[in-house]
Write an enzyme that holds these catalytic residues in place. Structure first.
Site, PDB file in Angstrom:
ATOM      1  N   ARG A 180       0.814  -1.217   0.000  1.00 42.55           N
ATOM      2  CA  ARG A 180       0.000   0.000   0.000  1.00 42.55           C
ATOM      3  C   ARG A 180       0.853   1.276   0.000  1.00 42.55           C
ATOM      4  NH1 ARG A 180      -2.517  -3.500  -1.433  1.00 42.55           N
ATOM      5  NH2 ARG A 180      -4.533  -4.286  -0.721  1.00 42.55           N
ATOM      6  N   SER A 235     -11.499   0.229   2.173  1.00 40.26           N
ATOM      7  CA  SER A 235     -10.800  -0.294   3.347  1.00 40.26           C
ATOM      8  C   SER A 235     -10.182   0.849   4.140  1.00 40.26           C
ATOM      9  CB  SER A 235      -9.715  -1.277   2.925  1.00 40.26           C
ATOM     10  OG  SER A 235     -10.279  -2.417   2.313  1.00 40.26           O
ATOM     11  N   GLU A 273      -5.333   3.373   6.104  1.00 45.52           N
ATOM     12  CA  GLU A 273      -5.148   3.205   4.664  1.00 45.52           C
ATOM     13  C   GLU A 273      -5.803   4.366   3.926  1.00 45.52           C
ATOM     14  OE1 GLU A 273      -6.525   0.004   1.268  1.00 45.52           O
ATOM     15  OE2 GLU A 273      -5.621  -0.770   3.108  1.00 45.52           O
TER      16      GLU A 273
END
Length: 307
Positions: free
Chosen positions: A179, A228, A298
């Site tokens: 990520r 998310s 995130e």
């Protein structure tokens, strides 16, 4: 709150700008959470050349923030000072195929990239159907789903620097990890080139349908959400530690942890950006207290708190 209107100064410095400049434009309509304050200036460039020209003539002291389709984003209620750049589909949304390479503009939805690749008989990008965002955001955060990530398919990316230089960055130069990309944050991605593997279209379509069905069954995709919320901790799943800490369904103001998938926060209809961010912080606190896990956001959070 309203920011000082600086559009006249921007136009004087870059008179050949072709894109649209708006003062004190609300950003709530551009985020999937449907919350957030205004941009001091919202700039929608006409194309890559227009973006490069504008940045080359922009005062270095003026901050620049980039947003995409606003899927994985919280804009705080006080808004964002300086220039907010939004790459729109008209100038940055094209997707084309040349042999086994798919070129996609930064504003193209990830699911469209997967669809175009599949229709061309190119496998390896099916996972992008499960990513709720656009190419620019996927490049920035090495977005992934169902066991694959952007790094697994990307050949190279194009970007424009803060000084208005147009550059190309190969896969290795992206510095991908979970990520994350190490490309400087003042580089604005404008396109990505991906490589697929020739395969029967029916087989590709079947896998894409499987990814889509799983997402629809497991995630609150019809809610006002940002995807998310937290990164998966090493060796674990974010939703599992959130659930174990008793946070499923937790409410703060107008925001709630989804009952369907507790790594998703939702706007119940009247949430502020502060409600959503405060809920996320409360979840992090409870998880840390319950299991000792330090969850990392995130979702990107930008802008100023409302004064």
């Amino acid at each position: 709150m309203a920011f000082p209107d600086i559009i006249a100064d921007l136009k004087a410095a870059a008179p050949e700008t072709r894109g649209r400049l708006l003062a004190n434009q609300s950003l709530a309509e551009f985020t999937w959470f449907r919350v957030g304050g205004p941009a001091q200036v919202l700039f929608t460039p006409a194309d890559e050349d227009d973006l490069a020209y504008f940045l080359a003539h922009l005062d270095a002291a003026i901050p620049v923030t980039v947003i995409g389709v606003g899927s994985n984003l919280i804009v705080r209620d006080g808004g964002i000072a300086g220039v907010v750049i939004r790459l729109a589909p008209k100038g940055f949304g094209a997707v084309s195929v040349n042999g086994d390479v798919i070129e996609a503009g930064a504003a193209a939805l990830d699911k469209r990239v997967a669809t175009v690749a599949g229709e061309a008989g190119l496998a390896g990008l099916e996972f992008m159907v499960g990513i709720p965002g656009s190419v620019g955001g996927a490049l920035r955060m090495n977005a992934g789903a169902h066991g694959r990530e952007t790094k697994d398919a990307l050949v190279s990316a194009r970007a424009v620097t803060r000084r208005g230089e147009k550059i190309t960055i190969d896969n290795a130069g992206m510095g991908f990890s979970y990520r994350k990309s190490t490309v400087p944050t003042d580089h604005i991605f404008t396109a990505g080139l991906y490589r697929g593997t020739p395969e029967a279209k029916d087989a590709i379509a079947a896998r894409m349908a499987e990814v889509t069905a799983h997402r629809e069954a497991a995630q609150p995709i019809r809610e006002k959400t940002g995807g998310s919320t937290f990164k998966n901790p090493p060796g674990n799943s974010a939703w599992k530690v959130v659930d174990a800490a008793g946070c499923r369904g937790l409410i703060v103001g107008g925001a709630q942890v989804s009952e369907m998938h507790c790594n998703f926060l939702i706007n119940r209809g009247n949430a502020t950006a502060a409600d959503i961010e405060n809920l996320g912080e409360e979840v992090r606190r409870r998880v840390r207290e319950h299991s000792g896990v330090a969850l990392e956001w995130e979702i990107k959070r930008i802008g100023e708190a409302k004064r």
